[in-house]
Enzyme design. Structure first.
Site, mmCIF file in Angstrom:
data_model
loop_
_atom_site.group_PDB
_atom_site.id
_atom_site.type_symbol
_atom_site.label_atom_id
_atom_site.label_comp_id
_atom_site.label_asym_id
_atom_site.label_seq_id
_atom_site.Cartn_x
_atom_site.Cartn_y
_atom_site.Cartn_z
ATOM 1 N N LYS A 70 14.742 -10.428 -7.765
ATOM 2 C CA LYS A 70 15.249 -11.595 -7.049
ATOM 3 C C LYS A 70 15.380 -12.771 -8.026
ATOM 4 C CE LYS A 70 14.023 -14.585 -3.194
ATOM 5 N NZ LYS A 70 13.163 -14.810 -2.042
ATOM 6 N N HIS A 114 -9.223 15.406 3.627
ATOM 7 C CA HIS A 114 -10.126 16.036 2.663
ATOM 8 C C HIS A 114 -10.636 15.020 1.656
ATOM 9 C CE1 HIS A 114 -9.173 19.998 4.275
ATOM 10 N NE2 HIS A 114 -7.984 19.451 4.509
ATOM 11 N N GLU A 155 7.270 -8.246 -15.879
ATOM 12 C CA GLU A 155 7.233 -6.776 -15.945
ATOM 13 C C GLU A 155 8.651 -6.211 -15.927
ATOM 14 O OE1 GLU A 155 5.553 -8.732 -13.896
ATOM 15 O OE2 GLU A 155 3.594 -7.897 -13.349
ATOM 16 N N GLY A 212 11.038 -11.262 -1.036
ATOM 17 C CA GLY A 212 10.982 -10.060 -1.875
ATOM 18 C C GLY A 212 10.547 -8.828 -1.106
ATOM 19 N N ARG A 213 9.485 -8.969 -0.320
ATOM 20 C CA ARG A 213 8.939 -7.791 0.376
ATOM 21 C C ARG A 213 9.732 -7.443 1.638
ATOM 22 N NH1 ARG A 213 5.710 -11.986 0.030
ATOM 23 N NH2 ARG A 213 5.053 -13.152 1.870
ATOM 24 N N LYS A 250 -0.487 -14.605 -13.019
ATOM 25 C CA LYS A 250 0.721 -14.609 -13.871
ATOM 26 C C LYS A 250 0.586 -15.694 -14.938
ATOM 27 C CE LYS A 250 4.242 -13.563 -10.379
ATOM 28 N NZ LYS A 250 5.432 -14.087 -9.716
ATOM 29 N N GLU A 272 0.586 -9.191 1.259
ATOM 30 C CA GLU A 272 1.204 -10.352 0.620
ATOM 31 C C GLU A 272 1.642 -11.352 1.701
ATOM 32 O OE1 GLU A 272 3.221 -9.920 -3.502
ATOM 33 O OE2 GLU A 272 4.873 -10.373 -2.166
#
Ligand code: F6P
Length: 551
Positions: free
Chosen positions: A212, A391, A218, A274-275, A519, A360
């Site tokens: 965005k 399990h 990253e 973003g999400r 950040k 978030e």
């Protein structure tokens, strides 16, 4: 007790207190007894929407509970907030933005206004651009720099620019075009990009740089490494980059500076969080592999859920019911976590996706007005696909001391009908919800051990370990099949559930300031790691770790 600007604090407080008292009364009852007392419990506490069934009968609820929860929603002006979101009000107050992921999938195309401007033409323009581009790639008309057709899509993004498209592409694997494979690189750990690049060829790979902001450290690091790899392994001509790199972003100048042709940039807007962005061009890798028609089906399924959320009475409104149950457990039963348990291998990334969507959004400690809350907000979201989780961590859910409300998700028909696999999977899913609800009493355990031939000493020793208290709440969501449409419905359901909770908690679900500090500090430490001088600017632990690493 939360109050919102639109709410009536006194009435809200009354609703909250009433729920508190009701919870205290209900705590003395066992779910098993609620079922015994009411043969119609499933019919009364389940709901069908489209091809999705929600069974919420295995919750600590009665009609009275739901009435009190709906009262709370009403006092918090949930209806008004839903309208505000859909109509483009700037409800993301700390970023002064509208919240309009619902407009991205507004298949009815009715105008949605932001500052007097209808956003639908812009959305339709980008959808048409995606349609055209996906068609050319899928038909083999879009060529790599040596004239070969594209066989591999590598999406480079992180957070919302990775989790959504990655989860959806994985879930819709049966719809992928033969000969076209999607890969997802998110982690700045070089292992991620290295392992992916080892699988693809520069001649036939298309990179989608999804960010965005187009500044995320990253993503930009991975994008630059991919670009360098391409130059190193092709004829080295930077002009060829435009055949192999496209971008999805709101930041056109940064995209151009990277060397991506502006024609190959897919725009989205600051009113898409973003999400919540997989419905925008961030969904491009999904559309590339499953085709634009299927992508539009995903949008259509979400749109149907949007309409349901906006229009259905709260008593039969799936996201409202799920959201209010979330409040019920978080604030009145002190449940600090919630498990997402898809009984479908294709949905294996759903828990990670919902972790970002929920945590978030609702991991907030102050109200919309910046006042510290004195009640709990968003829970920890976690999970694994069934039956694997059985399990691993189900032991704790059944017999541990932590209350873990859980959502079980099961498609009725599988895309992979191999022998009895799906029957076993389905049986396990339903059995777990039953086991969690009813448990196994000491009498039942004792009888079982006696029947197995044990003596009294052995029975006395073993019985406490084999008792299941039960009384563990769960929801079950079944859908006919995991289709693009049903997946869209499911994701939108969770998005709105999260929104419902945020309104009751009076928090802003659409900002994420909590990701900033790390950040900032990483930027400082990155420079210190590069410097020849010993690091002395932090506390002794941080200095010690930086210096140890430098050594
Ligand atoms: O983690 C913070 C965050 O801003 C997320 O909200 C977002 O989804 C992610 O980073 C990626 O951001 P961008 O798309 O700008 O690279």
């Amino acid at each position: 007790m939360p109050t919102t600007p639109q709410s009536n604090p006194e009435k809200l407080e009354t609703s909250w207190r009433a729920l508190q008292e009701h919870a205290n009364q209900l705590k003395s009852q066992h779910l098993r007894d609620l079922f015994s007392a009411d043969a119609e419990r499933f019919q009364r506490f389940s709901l069908e929407f489209g091809e999705v069934l929600l069974d919420y009968s295995k919750n600590f609820i009665t009609d009275e509970t739901l009435k009190l929860l709906r009262d709370l929603a009403q006092q918090a002006d949930l209806k008004g907030w839903i309208e505000r979101m859909f109509s483009g009000d700037r409800i993301n107050n700390t970023e002064n933005r509208a919240v309009l992921h619902t407009a991205l999938r507004n298949r009815s195309n009715t105008p949605v206004m932001v500052d007097g401007e209808n956003v639908m033409p812009g959305i339709n323009r980008v959808l048409a651009q995606m349609d055209d581009f996906c068609g050319r790639v899928r038909r083999g008309e879009w060529k790599g720099y040596t004239g070969k057709t594209i066989t591999d899509i590598v999406n480079i993004g992180i957070g919302g620019s990775d989790l959504g498209p990655h989860m959806v592409a994985t879930a819709l694997r049966p719809y992928w075009k033969d000969g076209l494979t999607a890969h997802f690189v998110s982690n700045v750990d070089g292992t991620d990009i290295n392992e992916t690049l080892a699988k693809v060829s520069p001649e036939t790979t298309l990179f989608v740089i999804a960010s965005k902001t187009f500044t995320t450290r990253e993503t930009m690091t991975n994008a630059h490494s991919a670009r360098q790899w391409f130059l190193d392994n092709s004829d080295g001509d930077p002009l060829k980059i435009r055949h192999h790199f496209v971008a999805v972003s709101t930041n056109s100048s940064a995209v151009q500076a990277f060397g991506i042709d502006s024609h190959n940039m897919f725009e989205f807007w600051d009113w898409v969080g973003g999400r919540y962005s997989l419905w925008s061009a961030i969904g491009l890798p999904v559309a590339l592999v499953v085709g634009m028609e299927n992508f539009k089906q995903l949008l259509a399924g979400a749109h149907e859920m949007d309409r349901h959320f906006a229009e259905a009475d709260f008593s039969e409104n799936m996201p409202v019911i799920l959201g209010l149950l979330g409040i019920w457990y978080r604030n009145f039963f002190n449940a600090g976590n919630h498990a997402i348990l898809p009984y479908d291998h294709s949905l294996r990334l759903l828990p990670a996706y919902l972790q970002q969507a929920d945590m978030e959004s609702n991991g907030k400690r102050v109200t919309r007005d910046g006042v510290p809350v004195d009640y709990d907000t968003g829970p920890v979201i976690w999970g694994q696909p069934g039956t694997n989780g059985q399990h691993a961590f189900f032991q704790l859910i059944h017999q541990g001391t932590e209350l873990v409300p859980a959502d079980f998700i099961l498609p009725i028909r599988t895309h992979h009908p191999i022998s009895e696999h799906h029957e076993i999977l389905s049986a396990n899913c339903i059995a777990q919800t039953e086991a969690l609800m009813r448990g196994k009493t000491e009498d039942e355990v004792r009888k079982e051990l006696l029947d197995a031939g044990m003596d009294e000493d052995q029975i006395t020793m073993l019985a406490p370990h084999k008792v299941f208290p039960g009384n563990k709440p769960s929801n079950t969501l079944m859908m006919r099949q995991l289709t693009p449409y049903n997946l869209g419905t499911l994701i939108a359901l969770y998005e709105h559930k999260i929104f419902v909770e945020s309104i009751i908690w009076n928090i802003n679900a659409f900002d994420q300031w909590g990701v900033e500090l790390g950040k900032q500090l990483a930027g400082v430490i990155e420079k210190e790691l590069d410097s020849a001088k010993p690091c002395t600017s932090h506390d002794s632990s941080t200095n010690g770790l930086v210096n140890y690493l430098k050594k």
